[in-house]
Write a protein that holds these residues in place. Structure first.
Motif, PDB file in Angstrom:
ATOM      1  N   LYS A 129       6.843 -11.570  -6.119  1.00 23.22           N
ATOM      2  CA  LYS A 129       5.841 -10.797  -6.845  1.00 23.22           C
ATOM      3  C   LYS A 129       6.311  -9.351  -6.889  1.00 23.22           C
ATOM      4  N   THR A 130       6.237  -8.726  -8.061  1.00 20.14           N
ATOM      5  CA  THR A 130       6.695  -7.346  -8.207  1.00 20.14           C
ATOM      6  C   THR A 130       5.508  -6.394  -8.229  1.00 20.14           C
TER       7      THR A 130
ATOM      8  N   ASP B 286       0.827  -1.215   0.000  1.00 21.02           N
ATOM      9  CA  ASP B 286       0.000   0.000   0.000  1.00 21.02           C
ATOM     10  C   ASP B 286       0.859   1.262   0.000  1.00 21.02           C
ATOM     11  N   ARG B 287       1.959   1.246   0.757  1.00 26.38           N
ATOM     12  CA  ARG B 287       2.780   2.448   0.900  1.00 26.38           C
ATOM     13  C   ARG B 287       3.826   2.606  -0.198  1.00 26.38           C
ATOM     14  N   PHE B 288       4.407   1.487  -0.632  1.00 30.61           N
ATOM     15  CA  PHE B 288       5.551   1.591  -1.543  1.00 30.61           C
ATOM     16  C   PHE B 288       5.377   0.847  -2.858  1.00 30.61           C
TER      17      PHE B 288
ATOM     18  N   LYS C 180       4.081 -17.176   3.783  1.00 25.98           N
ATOM     19  CA  LYS C 180       3.164 -17.913   2.921  1.00 25.98           C
ATOM     20  C   LYS C 180       3.399 -17.508   1.473  1.00 25.98           C
ATOM     21  N   ILE C 181       2.871 -18.338   0.586  1.00 25.50           N
ATOM     22  CA  ILE C 181       2.947 -18.038  -0.841  1.00 25.50           C
ATOM     23  C   ILE C 181       1.710 -17.230  -1.200  1.00 25.50           C
ATOM     24  N   HIS C 182       1.896 -15.956  -1.532  1.00 22.46           N
ATOM     25  CA  HIS C 182       0.774 -15.075  -1.823  1.00 22.46           C
ATOM     26  C   HIS C 182       0.299 -15.244  -3.269  1.00 22.46           C
TER      27      HIS C 182
ATOM     28  N   LEU D  33       8.795  -2.225  -6.123  1.00 20.08           N
ATOM     29  CA  LEU D  33       8.826  -3.059  -4.920  1.00 20.08           C
ATOM     30  C   LEU D  33       8.779  -4.526  -5.316  1.00 20.08           C
ATOM     31  N   CYS D  34       9.657  -5.329  -4.739  1.00 18.81           N
ATOM     32  CA  CYS D  34       9.640  -6.778  -4.920  1.00 18.81           C
ATOM     33  C   CYS D  34       9.300  -7.429  -3.587  1.00 18.81           C
ATOM     34  N   HIS D  35       8.269  -8.249  -3.580  1.00 17.61           N
ATOM     35  CA  HIS D  35       7.850  -8.955  -2.376  1.00 17.61           C
ATOM     36  C   HIS D  35       8.289 -10.414  -2.501  1.00 17.61           C
ATOM     37  N   TYR D  36       9.141 -10.858  -1.583  1.00 19.93           N
ATOM     38  CA  TYR D  36       9.643 -12.224  -1.599  1.00 19.93           C
ATOM     39  C   TYR D  36       9.084 -13.015  -0.415  1.00 19.93           C
ATOM     40  N   SER D  37       8.864 -14.291  -0.642  1.00 22.48           N
ATOM     41  CA  SER D  37       8.530 -15.226   0.430  1.00 22.48           C
ATOM     42  C   SER D  37       9.433 -16.439   0.303  1.00 22.48           C
ATOM     43  N   VAL D  38       9.989 -16.883   1.411  1.00 14.66           N
ATOM     44  CA  VAL D  38      10.806 -18.090   1.437  1.00 14.66           C
ATOM     45  C   VAL D  38      10.039 -19.141   2.217  1.00 14.66           C
ATOM     46  N   VAL D  39       9.566 -20.173   1.535  1.00 17.10           N
ATOM     47  CA  VAL D  39       8.746 -21.219   2.139  1.00 17.10           C
ATOM     48  C   VAL D  39       9.362 -22.569   1.811  1.00 17.10           C
TER      49      VAL D  39
END
Length: 330
Positions: A133-134, A112-114, A305-307, A120-126
């Motif tokens: 996801k970019t 929401d902010r950035f 989690k995997i979004h 912005l790159c959002h990473y999840s390690v599962v």
């Protein structure tokens, strides 16, 4: 596939020290060979081979092909073998305001902010797998290019006797050859060090090439910046680099100082190179990230989690290599 020798790609051959925890390497039994040891050999890059042998005649094995996915199953063995520190002051500083990390809340507020008007790159390690996801656009990079890099190019065109500056591509602004000069071909990073001085300027974040620049033998000029990497606070201006203002207003004065104080400037370059050798080897970088991930995980109040919309970042693969993964925990 386990290689029984180490393949090294080197530019300059210097003193080699092989130190392995739990092994006593024999200088007499260890073998070193290859064309890179021939002074008159002409190659794109000098290379040679090392077969490390201990005092009991055992080969140092366990070096896998870079395409093999053979992780160490016991983290304690891995961090012990690399002699990783227990903690880093920089990690404690960076996470001071985050005693607890709620990943669910962070994922929402971060985007929401950035994630709208910024990149912005959002990473999840599962389960030891990476997902990404970019979000957003590269607006910040456009601002950087307009305000800083173009100014540097214009300065270079006005005083070509001091600066060798040119653009290789035009992405975010009209191509004006009369103003900015012709586009130039990309230069190999190894060719950077044909020049005596290097200028380090930020991009959208801290310039990733900075640790590689100080590892070379050129004098590095570093732009003042709020961005930093984990080792920056250990570096000192006028000891490891020559600082200049963010708006470039004093860079010519600093360059002239280096030209007229060559011995002092070269000492700065040597001290920077020594710092890189002692603190920025692959082991140091891996250990830092290992400790950071452990501390970050410890502070998490929710599980990753995997979004929706995330893509799996697969490990590199090499179908021509046989990966038996014979290494097992001791």
């Amino acid at each position: 596939m386990i290689l029984n020798y180490l393949y090294l790609l080197v530019l300059k051959v210097g003193l080699i020290c092989i130190c392995v925890r739990g092994w006593t390497i024999s200088r007499k039994k260890t073998m070193i060979w290859g064309p890179g040891l021939e002074n008159d050999a002409v190659l794109p890059a000098r290379y040679f081979f090392i077969q490390a042998v201990d005092t009991q005649g055992r080969n140092l094995d366990g070096v896998y092909h870079e395409g093999c996915y053979c992780p160490q199953e016991e983290p304690v063995h891995w961090e012990t073998a690399l002699n990783c520190p227990m903690n880093y002051t920089q990690i404690n500083r960076d996470l001071y305001n985050f005693p607890k990390i709620n990943l669910k809340r962070l994922a929402k507020e971060g985007v929401d902010r950035f994630g709208i008007h910024n990149a912005l790159c959002h990473y999840s390690v599962v389960n030891n797998k990476i997902y990404r996801k970019t979000h957003g656009e590269h607006v910040g990079f456009s601002m950087f290019m307009d305000n800083i890099l173009l100014s540097m190019v214009i300065m270079g065109r006005k005083k070509p006797e001091l600066y060798d500056v040119a653009l290789t591509n035009f992405f975010f602004f009209p191509y004006d050859e009369k103003k900015y000069g012709p586009k130039m071909k990309h230069i190999s990073f190894f060719d950077f060090f044909k020049w005596k001085y290097q200028i380090n300027i930020d991009g959208t974040v801290a310039a990733y090439r900075f640790p590689y620049l100080i590892a070379g033998d050129a004098v590095v000029f570093k732009q003042d910046s709020n961005y930093y990497e984990h080792f920056y606070k250990e570096l000192k201006p006028w000891v490891h680099y020559i600082p200049f203002k963010r708006d470039l207003s004093d860079i010519e004065d600093k360059l002239n100082w280096a030209i007229h104080n060559d011995q002092k400037a070269q000492k700065i370059a040597q001290q920077a190179q020594q710092f890189a050798r002692e603190n920025l080897q692959a082991r140091d970088v891996f250990c830092y990230h290992w400790v950071l991930f452990k501390e970050y995980a410890r502070r998490q109040s929710t599980k990753p989690k995997i979004h929706k919309g995330m893509e799996h970042i697969k490990q590199p693969d090499d179908h021509e290599s046989q990966c038996d993964c014979l290494r097992r925990p001791n």
